[in-house]
Design a protein around this motif. Structure first.
Motif, PDB file in Angstrom:
ATOM      1  N   UNK A  40      34.324 -10.872   8.608  1.00  0.00           N
ATOM      2  CA  UNK A  40      33.445  -9.704   8.035  1.00  0.00           C
ATOM      3  C   UNK A  40      32.365 -10.483   6.898  1.00  0.00           C
ATOM      4  N   UNK A  41      33.162 -11.415   6.129  1.00  0.00           N
ATOM      5  CA  UNK A  41      32.450 -12.184   5.149  1.00  0.00           C
ATOM      6  C   UNK A  41      31.407 -13.104   6.000  1.00  0.00           C
ATOM      7  N   UNK A  87      23.802  -3.499   5.980  1.00  0.00           N
ATOM      8  CA  UNK A  87      23.479  -4.352   4.416  1.00  0.00           C
ATOM      9  C   UNK A  87      22.184  -3.565   3.926  1.00  0.00           C
ATOM     10  N   UNK A  88      22.230  -3.451   2.677  1.00  0.00           N
ATOM     11  CA  UNK A  88      21.097  -3.120   2.063  1.00  0.00           C
ATOM     12  C   UNK A  88      20.003  -4.293   1.776  1.00  0.00           C
ATOM     13  N   UNK A 101      39.561  -0.183   7.928  1.00  0.00           N
ATOM     14  CA  UNK A 101      37.931  -0.313   8.131  1.00  0.00           C
ATOM     15  C   UNK A 101      37.185  -0.048   6.778  1.00  0.00           C
ATOM     16  N   UNK A 102      37.982   0.688   5.942  1.00  0.00           N
ATOM     17  CA  UNK A 102      37.054   1.100   4.691  1.00  0.00           C
ATOM     18  C   UNK A 102      37.160   0.033   3.658  1.00  0.00           C
ATOM     19  N   UNK A 103      37.997  -0.963   3.886  1.00  0.00           N
ATOM     20  CA  UNK A 103      38.219  -2.231   2.908  1.00  0.00           C
ATOM     21  C   UNK A 103      37.128  -3.037   3.780  1.00  0.00           C
ATOM     22  N   UNK A 104      36.874  -3.280   5.052  1.00  0.00           N
ATOM     23  CA  UNK A 104      35.798  -4.091   5.359  1.00  0.00           C
ATOM     24  C   UNK A 104      34.500  -3.602   5.162  1.00  0.00           C
ATOM     25  N   UNK A 105      34.313  -2.347   4.734  1.00  0.00           N
ATOM     26  CA  UNK A 105      32.860  -1.853   4.450  1.00  0.00           C
ATOM     27  C   UNK A 105      32.557  -2.083   3.128  1.00  0.00           C
ATOM     28  N   UNK A 106      33.284  -2.758   2.288  1.00  0.00           N
ATOM     29  CA  UNK A 106      33.042  -2.554   0.802  1.00  0.00           C
ATOM     30  C   UNK A 106      32.066  -3.626   0.681  1.00  0.00           C
ATOM     31  N   UNK A 107      30.922  -3.024  -0.307  1.00  0.00           N
ATOM     32  CA  UNK A 107      29.712  -4.040  -0.333  1.00  0.00           C
ATOM     33  C   UNK A 107      28.729  -3.651   1.052  1.00  0.00           C
ATOM     34  N   UNK A 108      28.781  -2.921   1.741  1.00  0.00           N
ATOM     35  CA  UNK A 108      28.136  -2.411   2.832  1.00  0.00           C
ATOM     36  C   UNK A 108      27.894  -0.832   2.764  1.00  0.00           C
TER      37      UNK A 108
END
Length: 234
Positions: free
Chosen positions: A150-151, A232-233, A201-208
């Motif tokens: 994901x990174x 992504x923003x 799922x929530x962890x993988x969305x950190x920063x998204x």
């Protein structure tokens, strides 16, 4: 018993060699399956691909990277709908079948590439508008490998880019069935799957920007999955 807020352990994996062996076995298994069943999943696009086209169009995406394209029913659909497509998989057998179908349809906006997602993605930084992965993240990948992937997806997406993926979750009938490997990975009938808890799922969305988590079913079992849409923003 695990709960849905327990953080993942991202420390070095003491059983990494076992995971490499499992991934190698799985590649051989998929190579054989695709060779024996050239239309294993049929010719129609998946329901998540139908959703993805609408989301990608609304975001103004032009090029799509599909990870784990397999025989390519969804990549073909994206190309048919006017996107430039990079279709990747670790099975050259599946990708060869995809290339043949794309050539037969005259789709010159679709390219294929053999990629093992345990390695860094070959795409350049900020080079694609959208990434799609139908059940790729829930293959025989450790939690560490999923986070690393994901990174990499974040790296190759342009600002404002969209990532849509699907995963089988722990409510699936095959969770806990068959050969237990590790990291909630279970092998049934030769196919290994990493079953997701919601906290992953929530962890993988950190920063998204996590836009949607939608439960759905697919196949005759049926498989129970989540469809995740995040961006992504920009």
């Amino acid at each position: 018993m695990r709960n849905n807020v327990q953080p993942s352990n991202l420390s070095p994996d003491p059983r990494a060699d076992l995971m490499v062996a499992l991934s190698t076995d799985q590649r051989e298994h998929w190579q054989h399956a695709y060779g024996a069943h050239p239309h294993m999943y049929g010719d129609q696009p998946s329901a998540p691909a139908l959703h993805a086209v609408e989301v990608f169009r609304a975001a103004g995406a032009r090029d799509v990277l599909e990870l784990g394209a397999g025989q390519g029913r969804d990549s073909l659909y994206f190309a048919q709908r006017g996107f430039t497509v990079q279709a990747t998989d670790f099975s050259d057998v599946g990708l060869e079948q995809l290339r043949d179908r794309a050539a037969a349809e005259g789709l010159n906006t679709l390219r294929t590439m053999v990629v093992d997602v345990r390695d860094p993605l070959p795409q350049a930084d900020a080079s694609v508008d959208a990434v799609f992965a139908h059940m790729l993240l829930c293959m025989a990948l450790s939690t560490n490998e999923i986070h690393a992937l994901v990174s990499e997806i974040r790296r190759v997406l342009r600002p404002g880019g969209t990532f849509i993926y699907t995963v089988r979750h722990t409510g699936d009938p095959h969770y806990g069935v068959g050969i237990a490997h590790r990291d909630d990975i279970f092998e049934h009938d030769g196919f290994a799957a990493h079953f997701f808890y919601r906290y992953l799922v929530v962890e993988l969305a950190e920063g998204w920007h996590l836009r949607d988590i939608r439960a759905f079913e697919e196949g005759e079992l049926p498989r129970r999955l989540w469809r995740v849409t995040q961006s992504l923003t920009g």
